[in-house]
Enzyme design. Structure first.
Site, mmCIF file in Angstrom:
data_model
loop_
_atom_site.group_PDB
_atom_site.id
_atom_site.type_symbol
_atom_site.label_atom_id
_atom_site.label_comp_id
_atom_site.label_asym_id
_atom_site.label_seq_id
_atom_site.Cartn_x
_atom_site.Cartn_y
_atom_site.Cartn_z
ATOM 1 N N ARG A 100 -3.673 8.442 -10.313
ATOM 2 C CA ARG A 100 -4.836 8.530 -11.188
ATOM 3 C C ARG A 100 -6.157 8.771 -10.443
ATOM 4 N NH1 ARG A 100 -4.305 3.291 -14.654
ATOM 5 N NH2 ARG A 100 -2.754 2.759 -13.052
ATOM 6 N N ARG A 102 -31.577 10.327 15.881
ATOM 7 C CA ARG A 102 -30.188 10.778 15.973
ATOM 8 C C ARG A 102 -29.435 9.953 17.026
ATOM 9 N NH1 ARG A 102 -31.243 16.738 17.120
ATOM 10 N NH2 ARG A 102 -28.982 16.734 17.444
ATOM 11 N N ALA A 144 0.843 -1.206 0.000
ATOM 12 C CA ALA A 144 0.000 0.000 0.000
ATOM 13 C C ALA A 144 0.877 1.254 0.000
ATOM 14 C CB ALA A 144 -0.910 0.005 1.219
ATOM 15 N N ALA A 145 2.020 1.180 -0.683
ATOM 16 C CA ALA A 145 2.959 2.306 -0.661
ATOM 17 C C ALA A 145 2.836 3.200 -1.876
ATOM 18 C CB ALA A 145 4.395 1.781 -0.557
HETATM 19 C C1 UD1 Z 1 2.119 -4.828 -10.914
HETATM 20 C C2 UD1 Z 1 2.884 -6.025 -11.441
HETATM 21 C C3 UD1 Z 1 2.199 -6.525 -12.707
HETATM 22 C C4 UD1 Z 1 0.766 -6.892 -12.409
HETATM 23 C C5 UD1 Z 1 0.049 -5.689 -11.782
HETATM 24 C C6 UD1 Z 1 -1.316 -6.085 -11.336
HETATM 25 C C7 UD1 Z 1 5.189 -5.688 -10.808
HETATM 26 C C8 UD1 Z 1 6.528 -5.281 -11.261
HETATM 27 N N1 UD1 Z 1 4.242 -5.634 -11.711
HETATM 28 O O1 UD1 Z 1 2.094 -3.829 -11.897
HETATM 29 O O2 UD1 Z 1 2.883 -7.658 -13.194
HETATM 30 O O3 UD1 Z 1 0.101 -7.281 -13.575
HETATM 31 O O4 UD1 Z 1 0.782 -5.227 -10.649
HETATM 32 O O5 UD1 Z 1 -2.013 -4.952 -10.920
HETATM 33 O O6 UD1 Z 1 5.033 -6.092 -9.690
HETATM 34 N N2 UD1 Z 1 3.459 -0.645 -4.650
HETATM 35 C C9 UD1 Z 1 4.223 -0.414 -3.538
HETATM 36 N N3 UD1 Z 1 5.467 0.103 -3.690
HETATM 37 C C10 UD1 Z 1 5.995 0.380 -4.904
HETATM 38 C C11 UD1 Z 1 5.201 0.122 -6.041
HETATM 39 C C12 UD1 Z 1 3.948 -0.404 -5.888
HETATM 40 O O7 UD1 Z 1 3.777 -0.645 -2.421
HETATM 41 O O8 UD1 Z 1 7.133 0.845 -4.951
HETATM 42 C C13 UD1 Z 1 2.132 -1.183 -4.482
HETATM 43 C C14 UD1 Z 1 1.059 -0.231 -4.977
HETATM 44 O O9 UD1 Z 1 0.598 0.589 -3.928
HETATM 45 C C15 UD1 Z 1 -0.006 -1.161 -5.478
HETATM 46 C C16 UD1 Z 1 0.765 -2.389 -5.920
HETATM 47 O O10 UD1 Z 1 2.009 -2.329 -5.279
HETATM 48 O O11 UD1 Z 1 -0.895 -1.543 -4.464
HETATM 49 C C17 UD1 Z 1 0.920 -2.460 -7.408
HETATM 50 O O12 UD1 Z 1 1.559 -1.319 -7.856
HETATM 51 P P1 UD1 Z 1 1.366 -0.830 -9.317
HETATM 52 O O13 UD1 Z 1 2.282 0.287 -9.587
HETATM 53 O O14 UD1 Z 1 -0.067 -0.604 -9.583
HETATM 54 O O15 UD1 Z 1 1.828 -2.139 -10.098
HETATM 55 P P2 UD1 Z 1 2.238 -2.251 -11.587
HETATM 56 O O16 UD1 Z 1 3.633 -1.868 -11.721
HETATM 57 O O17 UD1 Z 1 1.219 -1.571 -12.400
HETATM 58 CA CA CA Z 2 -0.911 -0.640 -11.713
#
Ligand code: UD1
Ligand code: CA
Length: 530
Positions: A57, A378, A51-52
């Site tokens: 968007r 209430r 959740a980082a």
């Molecule tokens: C990631 C996956 C991708 C998968 C997709 C599904 C990787 C490299 N890619 O894509 O294969 O299809 O999820 O949704 O893992 N987050 C962190 N720290 C970070 C980056 C992300 O905690 O540094 C968390 C985000 O808050 C989120 C989740 O990880 O809950 C996914 O991050 P997001 O950037 O959406 O993943 P993608 O790179 O799009």
């Molecule tokens: Ca994503």
């Protein structure tokens, strides 16, 4: 600790063969969650919820994972699903808007361990930071996302079961989707169908982009393999991030088995990236919740206009009429009747009660009691068994005893009302003197007349009576009658003198003529019965 049942069944449909030679398990998710939402699988050593991320968007000042659907933040939905697998440790990895997320978790999920991600970006780094909080050296670790709200404990349980039954190093939850754009693609060996790795959209070539099996981002890992593999993950890729997905190929090259569990229900693994997706996932969750209640024996007359939050409980044979919202921690007993057009938030309704066209917040409605229509309860309203708060009433911070009634057009605040008492129509409890609030105590079996103003602080004793139109400015002893000593003054002929020629005057003259006519009761000097 949860354990696998003897036949290895974890509560999902049995594994179905895929057409590829490798037996990738297919599951039929979205079965009913159990009462406690706990699934019967070996408890994982930890679940790490990511959740980082920034969630840009969403275009919001509120961190993405704190946006709610069905009355609960995205991250709490994710944690609830994780908790259902009874993990030894539950870890949330945070960074973006850290304080707000941590405060939210401290309030609503104090058992969750917080891990801070540092400035190294990527899901791989996030998990590595999460592992710093995991005390075990071996066992299964689940990784999920804080923004995937429909994922349920059943599916996570199936993932654990599959992972452990096959003694895999990694088991990834995947789905086949019509438009795989943006997702990591699952790479399988052509001849055997074995999973060999995951390639990210931005790193994929054209043929890889054509693959429609995508990575959900939800995995079961062997803890020791995961720690080892993450130490080898680099940022050498199109996004300059540590990819968690690289762990699959690393684990495989180290001799570990890598498998996929394919879900038929792609909604389960979908994330909410913007507000359009937030609404879509909210709508889907709402539909599923309504279905769950109906299957459990609740009549929902019009699902299209009924909204039920995730935490709400409803007893069997309760009927929900159209236009009802049951929000927050509302609980409804059995055989109650709710609606139409009613909003109940954090409100308890006991069995057999009826609540019609009502808006209530933090209220308790006793068994067999009735409320409404057009009624506003209430916080702190507590209505006893078989009591009544009728039409056009507003109540606040009041305990109303068993069988007591406030039937019409009243305001009752900061009071207690004893059992069997009746409050006459249009009575106002004047609790506020413009500076302070004061309390009113009304005893048992009291009869308060219509249109009383009870000026608090006041105590009306058991069995007392007040006359219609009384302004109760002082205490009334038990058994006493309270009336104001203003007498009724009659000025005969006033209308004909002061309103001569009006319709009222004509009506009055006609009445006088009638009454004075021979044979009329007044002319005979007889009293009319009424
Ligand atoms: C990631 C996956 C991708 C998968 C997709 C599904 C990787 C490299 N890619 O894509 O294969 O299809 O999820 O949704 O893992 N987050 C962190 N720290 C970070 C980056 C992300 O905690 O540094 C968390 C985000 O808050 C989120 C989740 O990880 O809950 C996914 O991050 P997001 O950037 O959406 O993943 P993608 O790179 O799009
Ligand atoms: Ca994503």
């Amino acid at each position: 600790m949860a354990e696998r049942s003897a036949d290895g069944n974890v509560g999902v449909r049995p594994v179905r063969e895929r057409t590829t030679p490798v037996a990738a398990a297919r599951i039929r998710p979205l079965r009913q969650r159990t009462e406690e939402n706990h699934v019967n699988v070996p408890a994982p050593a930890a679940v790490i919820v990511l959740a980082a991320g920034a969630g840009t968007r969403m275009k919001s000042r509120i961190p993405k994972v704190l946006h709610p659907i069905c009355g609960r933040s995205l991250v709490l939905h994710a944690l609830e699903a994780a908790r259902g697998t009874s993990p030894a440790q539950l870890v949330a990895v945070v960074r973006h808007e850290r304080e707000r997320v941590v405060d939210h978790l401290a309030e609503h999920a104090p058992d969750v361990l917080i891990a801070d991600q540092d400035e190294v970006p990527g899901t791989g780094r996030a998990v590595q930071c999460g592992l710093d909080r995991v005390s075990a050296d071996s066992g299964t670790v689940l990784v999920t996302y804080g923004d995937v709200p429909l994922l349920d404990s059943e599916t996570l349980g199936a993932l654990v079961a599959e992972h452990e039954a096959t003694a895999s190093a990694v088991t990834v939850l995947t789905a086949r989707v019509p438009d795989p754009t943006g997702y990591g693609r699952i790479l399988r060996e052509e001849s055997t169908g074995e999973v060999v790795g995951i390639v990210e959209q931005k790193d994929a070539d054209e043929s890889q982009r054509a693959i429609d099996e995508v990575n959900s981002g939800i995995y079961a890992f062997d803890l020791a393999v995961l720690r080892d593999a993450l130490a080898q993950v680099t940022t050498d890729n199109a996004q300059g991030e540590m990819y968690l997905t690289d762990v699959l190929a690393i684990a495989r090259s180290g001799g570990g088995a890598v498998r996929a569990l394919v879900t038929d229900d792609a909604m389960l693994v979908e994330g909410a990236n913007d507000r359009v997706q937030l609404a879509q996932l909210g709508g889907e969750m709402r539909r599923r919740l309504l279905e769950k209640h109906m299957r459990a024996g609740v009549t929902i007359v019009d699902p299209a206009t009924t909204w039920i939050d995730a935490e709400v409980s409803i007893g069997q044979d309760t009927v929900i009429q159209p236009g009802v919202q049951l929000l927050g921690a509302t609980s409804i007993g059995e055989e109650a009747r709710i609606g139409p057009d009613t909003t109940l938030e954090d409100t308890e309704v006991d069995e057999g009660a009826s609540v019609v066209r009502t808006h209530a917040l933090l209220a308790e409605i006793g068994p067999g009691a009735s409320v409404g229509p057009f009624t506003y309860l209430r916080p702190g309203t507590v209505l006893g068994a078989r009591g009544k708060i009728g039409g056009f009433c507003e109540t606040k911070n009041v305990q109303i005893g068993e069988g007591a009634k406030v039937p019409h057009l009243s305001y009752v605040g900061d009071a207690e009302i004893g059992e069997g008492t009746n409050i006459g129509a249009a009575t106002i409890f004047a609790n506020y003197d413009g500076v302070d609030k004061h309390r009113t105590s009304v005893g048992k079996h009291v009869r308060v007349g219509s249109d009383n103003v009870i000026i608090a602080p006041v105590t009306i004793g058991d069995g007392a009576v007040t006359g219609g139109g009384t302004t109760v400015r002082g205490d009334v002893p038990p058994g006493a009658l309270a009336v104001n000593d203003t007498s009724l003054k009659i000025v005969e002929g006033w209308t004909s003198r002061r309103r001569a020629g009006t319709a009222a005057d004509e009506a009055a003259r006609a009445a006088a003529k009638r009454d004075n006519a021979p044979g009329s009761s007044s002319a005979d000097g007889k009293e009319q019965e009424n």
